[in-house]
Write a protein that holds these residues in place. Structure first.
Motif, PDB file in Angstrom:
ATOM      1  N   GLN A   9       0.838  -1.203   0.000  1.00 53.81           N
ATOM      2  CA  GLN A   9       0.000   0.000   0.000  1.00 53.81           C
ATOM      3  C   GLN A   9       0.873   1.254   0.000  1.00 53.81           C
ATOM      4  OE1 GLN A   9      -2.473  -0.617   3.472  1.00 53.81           O
ATOM      5  NE2 GLN A   9      -4.157  -1.505   2.292  1.00 53.81           N
ATOM      6  N   ALA A  12       2.572   1.954  -3.246  1.00 50.84           N
ATOM      7  CA  ALA A  12       1.647   2.324  -4.325  1.00 50.84           C
ATOM      8  C   ALA A  12       1.186   3.776  -4.237  1.00 50.84           C
ATOM      9  CB  ALA A  12       0.432   1.400  -4.310  1.00 50.84           C
ATOM     10  N   LEU A  13       1.533   4.461  -3.146  1.00 57.23           N
ATOM     11  CA  LEU A  13       1.056   5.841  -2.985  1.00 57.23           C
ATOM     12  C   LEU A  13       1.764   6.787  -3.948  1.00 57.23           C
ATOM     13  CD1 LEU A  13       0.847   6.228   0.899  1.00 57.23           C
ATOM     14  CD2 LEU A  13      -0.998   5.737  -0.715  1.00 57.23           C
ATOM     15  N   ASP A  14       1.053   7.811  -4.400  1.00 62.90           N
ATOM     16  CA  ASP A  14       1.738   8.816  -5.209  1.00 62.90           C
ATOM     17  C   ASP A  14       2.681   9.625  -4.314  1.00 62.90           C
ATOM     18  OD1 ASP A  14       0.426  11.005  -4.037  1.00 62.90           O
ATOM     19  OD2 ASP A  14      -1.061  11.155  -5.625  1.00 62.90           O
TER      20      ASP A  14
ATOM     21  N   MET B   1       2.096   2.242 -11.351  1.00 57.22           N
ATOM     22  CA  MET B   1       1.166   3.367 -11.211  1.00 57.22           C
ATOM     23  C   MET B   1       0.917   3.649  -9.735  1.00 57.22           C
ATOM     24  SD  MET B   1      -2.648   3.860 -12.768  1.00 57.22           S
ATOM     25  CE  MET B   1      -3.414   3.801 -11.146  1.00 57.22           C
ATOM     26  N   THR B   2       0.975   4.904  -9.379  1.00 56.87           N
ATOM     27  CA  THR B   2       0.732   5.258  -7.981  1.00 56.87           C
ATOM     28  C   THR B   2      -0.575   6.031  -7.852  1.00 56.87           C
ATOM     29  OG1 THR B   2       1.960   7.313  -8.250  1.00 56.87           O
ATOM     30  CG2 THR B   2       3.193   5.413  -7.464  1.00 56.87           C
ATOM     31  N   SER B   3      -1.134   5.998  -6.653  1.00 58.06           N
ATOM     32  CA  SER B   3      -2.378   6.736  -6.414  1.00 58.06           C
ATOM     33  C   SER B   3      -2.379   7.203  -4.960  1.00 58.06           C
ATOM     34  CB  SER B   3      -3.570   5.835  -6.694  1.00 58.06           C
ATOM     35  OG  SER B   3      -3.475   4.678  -5.897  1.00 58.06           O
ATOM     36  N   LYS B   4      -3.488   7.740  -4.522  1.00 59.38           N
ATOM     37  CA  LYS B   4      -3.548   8.243  -3.153  1.00 59.38           C
ATOM     38  C   LYS B   4      -4.104   7.174  -2.221  1.00 59.38           C
ATOM     39  CE  LYS B   4      -4.063  13.010  -4.649  1.00 59.38           C
ATOM     40  NZ  LYS B   4      -2.725  13.462  -4.231  1.00 59.38           N
ATOM     41  N   THR B   6      -6.814   5.621   0.141  1.00 58.65           N
ATOM     42  CA  THR B   6      -8.279   5.752   0.104  1.00 58.65           C
ATOM     43  C   THR B   6      -8.814   5.866   1.532  1.00 58.65           C
ATOM     44  OG1 THR B   6      -8.709   3.378   0.238  1.00 58.65           O
ATOM     45  CG2 THR B   6      -8.344   4.309  -1.963  1.00 58.65           C
ATOM     46  N   ALA B 171      -7.417  10.019  -1.586  1.00 57.49           N
ATOM     47  CA  ALA B 171      -8.149   9.985  -2.854  1.00 57.49           C
ATOM     48  C   ALA B 171      -9.526  10.593  -2.641  1.00 57.49           C
ATOM     49  CB  ALA B 171      -8.282   8.539  -3.333  1.00 57.49           C
TER      50      ALA B 171
END
Lengths: 173, 173
Positions: A9, A12-14, B1-4, B6, B171
């Motif tokens: 996790q 995977a964070l931006d 790919m990264t994301s915020k 949740t 996110a």
């Protein structure tokens, strides 16, 4: 049911979220998290910790002093209720710092002042595992050190605190 | 790919990890995250932000002053490279603070000193959307306020900074 954040996790964070999540591992110094962004993914908590320590070590003495000075005083911290985190409460309670006698409290204040006057930065110790007696004894002992030795010792204690905080945050791998 | 991160991930964290993740939303004040632990799960970022703001508002003036004083000075912050976060760099660059002329820098220092002398805490402004000119003008203007009004204004700015930081971390829901 609650659990800890997992390394996948975290990996995977931006960038902004990663820095925000790790922003408090080293007191008031999210730049440490930024320095290791490029080294992701990390495959273990110790690997992440080592990378963050290496980023601090790679900085000059001035940036390291700024990091040390970003820490509050130990007795002042205990005294100001609003600044105590749940974790600090547990740690300081574990070290008996919430059960100081007025004399012990005065002694801590006196040592803090002498320490700050001699070195120009606050006394730092990872208090987990300590008692208020061992902390007072340790402060008196470390007051005899050179400024250079103490700057190094404070950094070592900060690395240990960071290790504890990462352990609180991340699930074991 | 990264994301915020949740909100469901955040809601699922155990207490220590939750506090660690949100520990830097309000500068050096993870106690704010602790106060809202019991209100989980949060179903939106604004709901989480409101709960954190309410926790600060529920504290007395002394704890609020401690929170304000946990912030570094604006120009000092810009000046000390080691303290600048990626986010701050972007923000301060957005506000042109990295392109201060020596005269502007001196003016900021002078205003910081006067502000601190008058109020006993540092000038705080959420710099996103500001220019160095508007910041200097704002500081001069806010110097005319009463200490009570400025304490309130600093808190409002801190709430805004917290909102930006939560937006970086989480996110959208």
């Amino acid at each position: 049911m609650t659990s800890k954040l997992t390394l996948p996790q975290l990996n995977a964070l931006d960038a902004a979220a990663f820095v925000q999540v790790l922003g408090a591992i080293f007191e008031h110094s999210p730049w440490v998290a930024e320095r290791v962004l490029i080294q992701r993914p990390f495959d273990s908590t110790p690997a992440l910790h080592s990378a963050m320590v290496a980023a601090i070590e790679a900085e000059g003495s001035e940036a390291q002093l700024t990091l040390i000075r970003a820490h509050p005083e130990l007795a002042g911290k205990a005294a100001v209720r609003g600044e105590l985190t749940e974790e600090s409460t547990r740690e300081q309670s574990g070290a008996g710092l919430d059960r100081c006698t007025p004399l012990e409290f005065a002694e801590l204040q006196r040592l803090n002042t002498r320490y700050n006057e001699k070195f120009g930065f606050p006394f730092i110790v990872a208090v987990r595992g300590h008692t208020r007696h061992s902390i007072i004894a340790l402060m008196a002992q470390r007051l005899e050190n050179s400024a250079q030795a103490e700057q190094g010792e404070c950094l070592q204690q900060i690395y240990k605190i960071g290790q504890f905080r990462l352990g609180d945050l991340l699930a074991e791998t």
